[in-house]
Design an enzyme around this catalytic site. Structure first.
Site, PDB file in Angstrom:
ATOM      1  N   CYS A   8      25.015  34.424 -13.630  1.00  0.00           N
ATOM      2  CA  CYS A   8      25.588  33.075 -13.507  1.00  0.00           C
ATOM      3  C   CYS A   8      25.771  32.513 -14.911  1.00  0.00           C
ATOM      4  CB  CYS A   8      24.722  32.172 -12.625  1.00  0.00           C
ATOM      5  SG  CYS A   8      23.061  31.844 -13.253  1.00  0.00           S
ATOM      6  N   ARG A  14      21.181  29.735 -10.241  1.00  0.00           N
ATOM      7  CA  ARG A  14      21.654  30.630  -9.184  1.00  0.00           C
ATOM      8  C   ARG A  14      21.173  32.069  -9.313  1.00  0.00           C
ATOM      9  NH1 ARG A  14      27.787  29.119 -10.158  1.00  0.00           N
ATOM     10  NH2 ARG A  14      26.873  28.981 -12.246  1.00  0.00           N
ATOM     11  N   ASP A 119      27.779  25.693  -8.741  1.00  0.00           N
ATOM     12  CA  ASP A 119      26.748  25.451  -9.750  1.00  0.00           C
ATOM     13  C   ASP A 119      25.936  24.218  -9.337  1.00  0.00           C
ATOM     14  OD1 ASP A 119      25.278  24.871 -11.976  1.00  0.00           O
ATOM     15  OD2 ASP A 119      26.954  24.994 -13.379  1.00  0.00           O
TER      16      ASP A 119
HETATM   17  P1  4NP Z   1      23.254  28.399 -13.390  1.00  0.00           P
HETATM   18  O1  4NP Z   1      23.349  26.813 -13.622  1.00  0.00           O
HETATM   19  O2  4NP Z   1      24.481  28.993 -14.029  1.00  0.00           O
HETATM   20  O3  4NP Z   1      23.272  28.555 -11.908  1.00  0.00           O
HETATM   21  O4  4NP Z   1      21.962  28.841 -14.046  1.00  0.00           O
HETATM   22  C1  4NP Z   1      23.506  26.269 -14.894  1.00  0.00           C
HETATM   23  C2  4NP Z   1      22.422  26.081 -15.693  1.00  0.00           C
HETATM   24  C3  4NP Z   1      22.571  25.513 -16.943  1.00  0.00           C
HETATM   25  C4  4NP Z   1      23.826  25.147 -17.383  1.00  0.00           C
HETATM   26  C5  4NP Z   1      24.933  25.364 -16.589  1.00  0.00           C
HETATM   27  C6  4NP Z   1      24.769  25.932 -15.348  1.00  0.00           C
HETATM   28  N1  4NP Z   1      23.977  24.549 -18.670  1.00  0.00           N
HETATM   29  O5  4NP Z   1      25.109  24.143 -18.999  1.00  0.00           O
HETATM   30  O6  4NP Z   1      23.001  24.428 -19.405  1.00  0.00           O
END
Ligand code: 4NP
Length: 146
Positions: A8, A14, A119
């Protein structure tokens, strides 16, 4: 042994939850598959998963507290048999990084008509519960359906 990695954006919401769900299914069914997860970005390297991801895992009877964020690398992570993106943006990023097209997949193609896993980073717990439910169905299909 077959090697699968879930990818992800941040590797804290995720994909660690996907790794935990897969780990549970693999253990319960004695499957000869190894799983890992990683992020496209480097913002959360060495951090534990998001507290709501950890909470939703616990609510469903398993822990992902041991996992730590890391960034995917074309140099170290090219030997996975399946590199599974959570959404179309992750998929395109994996293509741009140079991963073998035949090994990249989207998790939504395993039972959700290609839908992206949204997300949940800026969502409340309900967003994480929705992600869990989408991942549970698709990962069961991925690991258990012939
Ligand atoms: P993930 O969610 O891709 O599902 O882990 C996110 C976690 C952090 C960030 C973006 C999406 N971020 O921009 O820090």
């Amino acid at each position: 042994m077959k090697k699968i990695i879930f990818v992800c954006l941040g590797n804290i919401c995720r994909s660690p939850l996907a790794e935990g769900i897969a780990r549970e299914i693999i253990n319960k069914n004695n499957l000869s598959i190894s799983v890992d997860s990683a992020g496209i970005g480097d913002w959360h390297i060495d951090e534990p998963p998001h507290h709501y991801s950890r909470q939703v895992a616990k609510d469903n009877g398993f822990s992902i507290d041991d996992l730590r964020g890391r960034k995917i690398s074309i140099y170290g992570d090219s030997d996975f048999d399946m590199i599974i993106a959570m959404d179309s943006s992750n998929y395109e990023d994996l293509r741009a990084l140079g991963f073998d097209k035949d090994r990249i997949f989207k998790i939504g193609d395993f039972g959700l008509n290609g839908e992206d896993i949204p997300d949940p980073y800026y969502q409340g717990k309900d967003g994480f519960i929705k992600v869990y439910n989408m991942l549970k169905i698709t990962i069961e299909n991925l690991l258990l359906k012939k």
